[in-house]
Design an enzyme around this catalytic site. Sequence first.
Site, PDB file in Angstrom:
ATOM      1  N   LYS A 165      49.525  55.490 -53.633  1.00 26.12           N
ATOM      2  CA  LYS A 165      50.656  55.117 -54.474  1.00 26.12           C
ATOM      3  C   LYS A 165      51.021  56.325 -55.330  1.00 26.12           C
ATOM      4  CE  LYS A 165      52.100  51.628 -57.892  1.00 26.12           C
ATOM      5  NZ  LYS A 165      51.688  50.449 -58.667  1.00 26.12           N
ATOM      6  N   SER A 203      54.609  46.250 -58.209  1.00 28.14           N
ATOM      7  CA  SER A 203      55.162  47.571 -58.109  1.00 28.14           C
ATOM      8  C   SER A 203      54.665  48.408 -56.922  1.00 28.14           C
ATOM      9  CB  SER A 203      54.875  48.333 -59.403  1.00 28.14           C
ATOM     10  OG  SER A 203      53.497  48.565 -59.550  1.00 28.14           O
ATOM     11  N   SER A 256      50.655  43.836 -59.389  1.00 31.92           N
ATOM     12  CA  SER A 256      51.302  44.882 -58.584  1.00 31.92           C
ATOM     13  C   SER A 256      50.611  45.270 -57.285  1.00 31.92           C
ATOM     14  CB  SER A 256      51.482  46.146 -59.430  1.00 31.92           C
ATOM     15  OG  SER A 256      52.576  45.994 -60.296  1.00 31.92           O
TER      16      SER A 256
END
Lengths: 95, 487
Positions: free
Chosen positions: B75, B150, B174
């Site tokens: 990420k 997210s 997330s």
Amino acid sequence: MSVTTRQLAEVATLARLQLRAEQAESVTRSINEILGLVDQLQALDLQQVAPMAHPRDEVQRMRTDEVTETNQRAAFQAVAPAADEGLYVVPPVIE
Amino acid sequence: MTQSIRSLASDLRQGKTSAVELTQDYLQRIQQLDGQLNSYITVAPERALAQAQAADDRLSKADAPLLCGIPIAHKDIFCTRDLTTTCGSKMLANFVPPYNATVVERMDANGAVTLGKTNCDEFAMGSSNENSFFGAVKNPWDLNCVPGGSSGGSAAAVAAALCVAATGTDTGGSIRQPAAFCGITGLKPTYGRVSRLGMVAYASSLDQGGVMAKSADDCAILLEAMAGFDPKDSTSSEHATTRYSEQLSTPIAGLRIGLPRQYFNDQLDTKMSGLLQDALRELERLGAQLIDIDLQQTGLAIPAYYIIAPAEASTNLSRYDGVRYGYRCSDPKDLQDLYVRSRSEGFGAEVQRRILVGTYALSSGYYDAYYGQAQRARRLIAQDFAKAFAQVDVIASPTTPGPAFGLNDKTQDPVAMYLEDIYTLAVNLAGLPGLSMPAGFYDHRPVGLQLLGNHFDEATLLRTAHQYQQTTDWHTQRPGLIAGGDA
């Protein structure tokens, strides 16, 4: 509780953000919707409950006070928007 | 492209493929398919191939770790030395960190190959991945839908086989919510289990790094490599880790699974409820005991979270000042102008909204009414879970209220977006581990069952999910990358 556009402009100043006139109303509205969502907490009497800052109620570990890191100024300033002779460059602070 | 880590590891050792070949295959897939998904912000072919070559050398010599030569993605909120780390923000669009996050360091040490950095909501603030400066990510099961957020880029990339597995971070859901929307398995570990060093901070008392992969088995292997004490993170726990990947085969007979009445109520969509009941019946068939429980304070989670998270965010994001790193406005007339315009031009709308809410909640005269009150509510939520875990080993719940929603459906209504996290964020307030696993399809879109565990009991969550995945095949199904999902 809710905020007025004027109060929000003061909060924006504290946060070093610009609340542009054309957005002020819509931002105020959305912030008030969010405050509406959290308002139910205000009605509760929780004075007997101790606040919880750490999710497992622990305290942060302290480390021994000894030098472990070496100076990496050059590496850190390489990613600065403006640096010169080992200093960060900003607009004049004192006239 | 649907193989497990163990099976790829075995192929690599038998010479059926090499790390370089595998990496080339994934890089080619990214090039061919990611134009439709936008799951990567940065792809790093040269770096990946150099790592793959090193992995092949290591594999040819001695005992290499299971992850050696396995292509993964991080990420874009984990700092990677010499590789741009944007956090999905204009603020850090050109930021090249001078150091690695501990998570990255440990994955590298295990020989994993980093293909690139995945898209995410700006500074991890969002539930749809539509708050990224680099554009929204599409859901590979339905290109008209969001992948969740997210960690939406990581979830979409894993689901579409644009990497074997990926890292994610979870502040209020997330990892778990995008895992559910994209039909993969995602684990948010206990707070303190995985180092936060080099994981760009959103809300420091809630943020936790974790893993996203096709199966619980893959997640266990990744967690094993990632977890453990880090002296450089003052919130890292010294609690011993365990060999997660070696405990998966123990049956779950006798396991007590709690079903919170406050989650499985008449507000839950009937179709969702039906799918989740089927999954629960399967767990029961495997020997688990289903027990109705109460989480009385459930209603406090959303209000407490949406005070605590923005308050901590406003503090953390004060570091972006246009001076030391990150975006700087052009021609600032003085220092104040430099701060204000750099921040106003560099941050997107949702980030600014949360900074404003946080600054307000922490401001003089409001601090106790908002932040103090939210922290008291937080304790009630934590006590609620502690009471529940005296009765049961695992708590099961929906991961999300429904399947992936349409792109742009909720962008104009922040509160509707926040309510997406209703089942996930209490866990972060209490620092507990949570996992989402694929549990069926709502029309053509996957849904997840969430499993919550007691502090540091990731092993039980992974084992429960693994046992479920031995007798079901939801996790093996792959998306068609088709709009409307009519594959």
